[in-house]
Design a protein around this motif. Structure first.
Motif, short mmCIF file in Angstrom:
data_model
loop_
_atom_site.label_atom_id
_atom_site.label_comp_id
_atom_site.label_asym_id
_atom_site.label_seq_id
_atom_site.Cartn_x
_atom_site.Cartn_y
_atom_site.Cartn_z
N LEU A 102 5.55 -0.68 15.31
CA LEU A 102 5.01 -1.02 14.00
C LEU A 102 4.54 -2.48 13.99
O LEU A 102 3.45 -2.80 13.51
CB LEU A 102 6.10 -0.79 12.96
N LEU A 103 5.36 -3.35 14.57
CA LEU A 103 5.01 -4.78 14.59
C LEU A 103 3.76 -5.02 15.42
O LEU A 103 2.92 -5.83 15.05
CB LEU A 103 6.17 -5.60 15.15
N LEU A 104 3.66 -4.29 16.52
CA LEU A 104 2.49 -4.50 17.39
C LEU A 104 1.22 -4.03 16.72
O LEU A 104 0.13 -4.42 17.11
CB LEU A 104 2.69 -3.77 18.72
N LEU A 105 1.36 -3.19 15.72
CA LEU A 105 0.17 -2.82 14.96
C LEU A 105 -0.07 -3.82 13.83
O LEU A 105 -1.18 -4.28 13.60
CB LEU A 105 0.32 -1.41 14.38
N LEU A 106 1.01 -4.14 13.12
CA LEU A 106 0.86 -4.92 11.88
C LEU A 106 0.55 -6.39 12.13
O LEU A 106 -0.24 -6.99 11.40
CB LEU A 106 2.12 -4.78 11.02
N ILE A 107 1.15 -6.98 13.16
CA ILE A 107 0.92 -8.42 13.39
C ILE A 107 -0.53 -8.68 13.79
O ILE A 107 -1.19 -9.53 13.17
CB ILE A 107 1.93 -9.00 14.41
N PRO A 108 -1.09 -7.96 14.78
CA PRO A 108 -2.52 -8.21 15.08
C PRO A 108 -3.41 -7.94 13.87
O PRO A 108 -4.37 -8.68 13.63
CB PRO A 108 -2.83 -7.22 16.21
N ILE B 228 0.39 -2.21 3.11
CA ILE B 228 0.02 -0.81 2.86
C ILE B 228 -0.13 -0.05 4.17
O ILE B 228 0.33 1.08 4.30
CB ILE B 228 -1.25 -0.75 2.00
N SER B 229 -0.74 -0.71 5.17
CA SER B 229 -0.88 -0.05 6.48
C SER B 229 0.49 0.34 7.02
O SER B 229 0.66 1.43 7.56
CB SER B 229 -1.56 -0.96 7.49
N GLY B 230 1.45 -0.59 6.90
CA GLY B 230 2.80 -0.30 7.37
C GLY B 230 3.36 0.93 6.68
O GLY B 230 3.91 1.84 7.32
N ILE B 231 3.20 0.98 5.36
CA ILE B 231 3.73 2.11 4.59
C ILE B 231 3.04 3.40 5.02
O ILE B 231 3.69 4.43 5.26
CB ILE B 231 3.55 1.85 3.08
N VAL B 232 1.72 3.34 5.17
CA VAL B 232 0.97 4.55 5.54
C VAL B 232 1.43 5.06 6.91
O VAL B 232 1.70 6.26 7.08
CB VAL B 232 -0.55 4.27 5.55
N VAL B 233 1.55 4.13 7.88
CA VAL B 233 1.96 4.54 9.22
C VAL B 233 3.33 5.21 9.18
O VAL B 233 3.55 6.28 9.76
CB VAL B 233 1.97 3.32 10.17
N VAL B 234 4.26 4.61 8.43
CA VAL B 234 5.61 5.17 8.35
C VAL B 234 5.58 6.54 7.68
O VAL B 234 6.29 7.47 8.10
CB VAL B 234 6.54 4.18 7.61
N LEU B 235 4.73 6.68 6.66
CA LEU B 235 4.63 7.99 6.00
C LEU B 235 4.11 9.04 6.97
O LEU B 235 4.56 10.19 6.96
CB LEU B 235 3.71 7.90 4.77
#
Lengths: 202, 394
Positions: free
Chosen positions: B26-32, B370-377
């Motif tokens: 998740l971090l490797l997606l969200l940080i970049p 929001i991206s984080g939430i969507v990915v987790v969903l």
């Protein structure tokens, strides 16, 4: 409510057979004749058969997952040959887990039944620490913790001595009378042979 | 009791590994993603007063210019020709001051005040974006000034550093009292002024056009004849248009390079970002697979329990709901953890980037959250859809 079955060879298999409501049946047979198979098919966890099982005028094969859950909560109660207790739960937890589905009995009544079968001192022990004979009695008590029209017992006393088997049979008879329920009990032809309306050989 | 039966009684290590792995993914997606948003904001900075579609043109400095030939500058025909070029929308000349002026900037006792000759220039207001409301000038009002960012950088990183003076921030400079002194035939006239903003794209001191017109009319040096504008501001809907840039270099004009550098940087950023986002997606798919497998493993390990519960008369839904609860808790913990990491990381990174002269916003953007939430969903949905199938199969 009659239980109809079209099943193979012998008295039951490959013929049309009706189990009448409230009657007690003893199925005697040697190993491998299909006692467990018959009960499994009636209880709905095997579907590899041809023919049909009709319970309450409804073929078993038409039941949905939820129908089966309801039937197993209220209509059919089964004691499995391999008992199917949870080894990591205590004996009492195993019983309560089932009882919680319908809240059929209070804890006092459960303890009374345990006293009757001489297992009250085992209730707090984890099932994996109990002997097979002890586990059989716990599983039998678990079977009683729900309403049912039919009680299906698959070689329930195979690890019990005569005395304990009689105590168990007494409990079974009382509980079936209370509900005016039918009983199908399978056996390898051991000591308990009395008190049945009909004996079937398959 | 279901808890005791259906979740891992052992395998805490596995749970930690899967939480770590999912968090990492998740971090490797969200940080970049967050960094991309930050740098994109930096490149298309709305804080700059000059919109990127404006460019500044001037003629190359020649030897003739060095000896003071007044004929340097853009002639009317040259301007007309430029107007007909592709993607050019509007052109206006820079107006410069035709009078002698100097500025005085006083911070406080600790910082020496500055006094310097001033060159002032103006463009029509419509070429300037994000102007403060009180930009317009009229007699008796403070003169608003826009400074090139380079000025303050020169002071902070070269002058102050080597002279042991404190550095000043943009906001401090904006508060500093500034005076423009106009020398008209020996009479010194003071105008109060203040700095209202900074621009990376215009390398000159900009004041309101009204002030320059007034000054040029009132204080012009008498020998001054009309000069051709030395600089033009050009509005273009595509400043990187090849035909336009060719024409510009063909005529020997120079353009503000910052703009083109930014356009190039933006292009590079886009390429890097799309490569990163593909990589991020792959990593997310990988970590989703890991999570998926973990859920499957839990269920496989508990297949006896699940099967037996169903045989005892439990609804499949009850068991599924239990797992839904468990995996929701695990995934939301991962999500919260990732947000915490990002909120810790961001100000630290902003500080780090500041060493290189990038002023990044310290906050975390909504898009990232929001991206984080969507990915987790999506994780949860995929896992639970699979578990439903598995429960029914039991």
């Amino acid at each position: 409510m009659p239980l109809h079955g079209f099943v193979s060879d012998s008295a039951v298999w490959n013929t049309y057979y009706v189990f009448d409501t409230g009657k007690h049946y003893l199925i005697n047979a040697a190993s491998g004749k299909g006692k467990t198979t018959l009960l499994s098919i009636i209880y709905g966890f095997r579907s590899d058969y041809s023919g049909s099982i009709i319970l309450n005028n409804k073929p078993n094969s038409t039941n949905s997952y939820n129908d089966w859950a309801l039937i197993r909560q209220n209509k059919l109660s089964m004691m499995f040959q391999d008992l199917r207790l949870f080894p990591t739960l205590t004996a009492l937890e195993n019983i309560i887990l089932k009882n919680n589905l319908t809240n059929h009995y209070s804890e006092e009544i459960i303890i009374q039944m345990a006293e009757q079968l001489d297992v009250v001192n085992l209730l707090q022990r984890r099932c994996e620490t109990l002997s097979l004979g002890q586990q059989q009695r716990i599983a039998l008590i678990r079977c009683m913790c729900q309403p049912f029209d039919w009680l299906l017992l698959d070689e329930p006393f195979s690890h019990l001595d005569m005395g304990n088997a009689n105590k168990c049979m007494e409990l079974v008879t009382t509980e079936c009378r209370k509900r005016n329920a039918g009983l199908i009990l399978t056996s390898l032809g051991e000591y308990i042979q009395e008190g049945f309306d009909q004996k079937i050989d398959i | 009791m279901l808890n005791k039966l259906l979740f891992l009684d052992r395998g805490k290590l596995q749970l930690s590994i899967v939480v770590g792995g999912t968090l990492l993914g998740l971090l490797l997606l969200l940080i970049p993603l967050q960094l991309f948003l930050d740098f994109r904001e930096l490149l298309t900075q709305k804080t700059d007063l000059l919109n990127p579609q404006y460019m500044v043109l001037n003629k190359e400095v020649t030897i003739m210019g060095m000896v003071g030939d007044k004929k340097q500058g853009f002639s009317k025909t040259e301007i007309e020709k430029l107007k007909t070029q592709q993607s050019v929308e509007e052109i206006a000349p820079f107006t410069a001051n035709n009078f002698y002026s100097f500025g005085i900037l006083e911070f406080s006792k600790d910082v020496p005040s500055f006094q310097t000759d001033l060159f002032l220039e103006s463009v029509p207001d419509k070429f300037l974006d994000n102007l403060p409301g009180n930009w317009q000038w009229q007699t008796g009002k403070d003169v608003s000034i826009i400074l090139p960012t380079d000025f303050i950088n020169l002071y902070n990183y070269s002058f102050a550093a080597t002279h042991g003076l404190p550095q000043v921030s943009k906001s401090v400079v904006k508060m500093a009292p500034f005076k423009i002194v106009v020398d008209s035939l020996g009479n010194k006239l003071e105008f109060k002024a203040h700095i209202v903003g900074f621009s990376d794209r215009i390398n000159t001191i900009i004041v309101p056009l009204q002030f320059l017109e007034y000054g040029n009319k009132s204080f012009s040096k008498p020998d001054n004849t009309e000069t051709k504008p030395g600089k033009l501001i050009v509005k273009s809907n595509d400043p990187t248009n090849a035909s336009l840039t060719n024409y510009i270099s063909h005529c020997g004009y120079e353009t503000n390079q910052e703009l083109l550098r930014n356009a190039r940087l933006a292009g590079i950023l886009r390429v890097v970002a799309s490569a990163l986002s593909i990589l991020g997606m792959l990593i997310v798919i990988l970590s989703a697979t890991g999570f998926f497998q973990f859920a499957q493993l839990v269920l496989n390990r508990k297949s006896y329990e699940v099967k037996t519960l169903l045989q005892l008369g439990f609804y499949p839904k009850t068991i599924w709901k239990y797992y839904f609860k468990i995996f929701s808790i695990i995934l939301s913990s991962v999500l919260v953890l990732s947000f915490i990491v990002i909120y810790i990381f961001k100000p630290w990174f902003a500080e780090y980037a500041a060493n290189f002269g990038f002023e990044l916003n310290e906050g975390v953007s909504g898009v990232t959250l929001i991206s984080g939430i969507v990915v987790v969903l999506i994780y949860l949905f995929a896992t639970m859809a699979n578990l439903w199938r598995e429960v029914l199969r039991s």
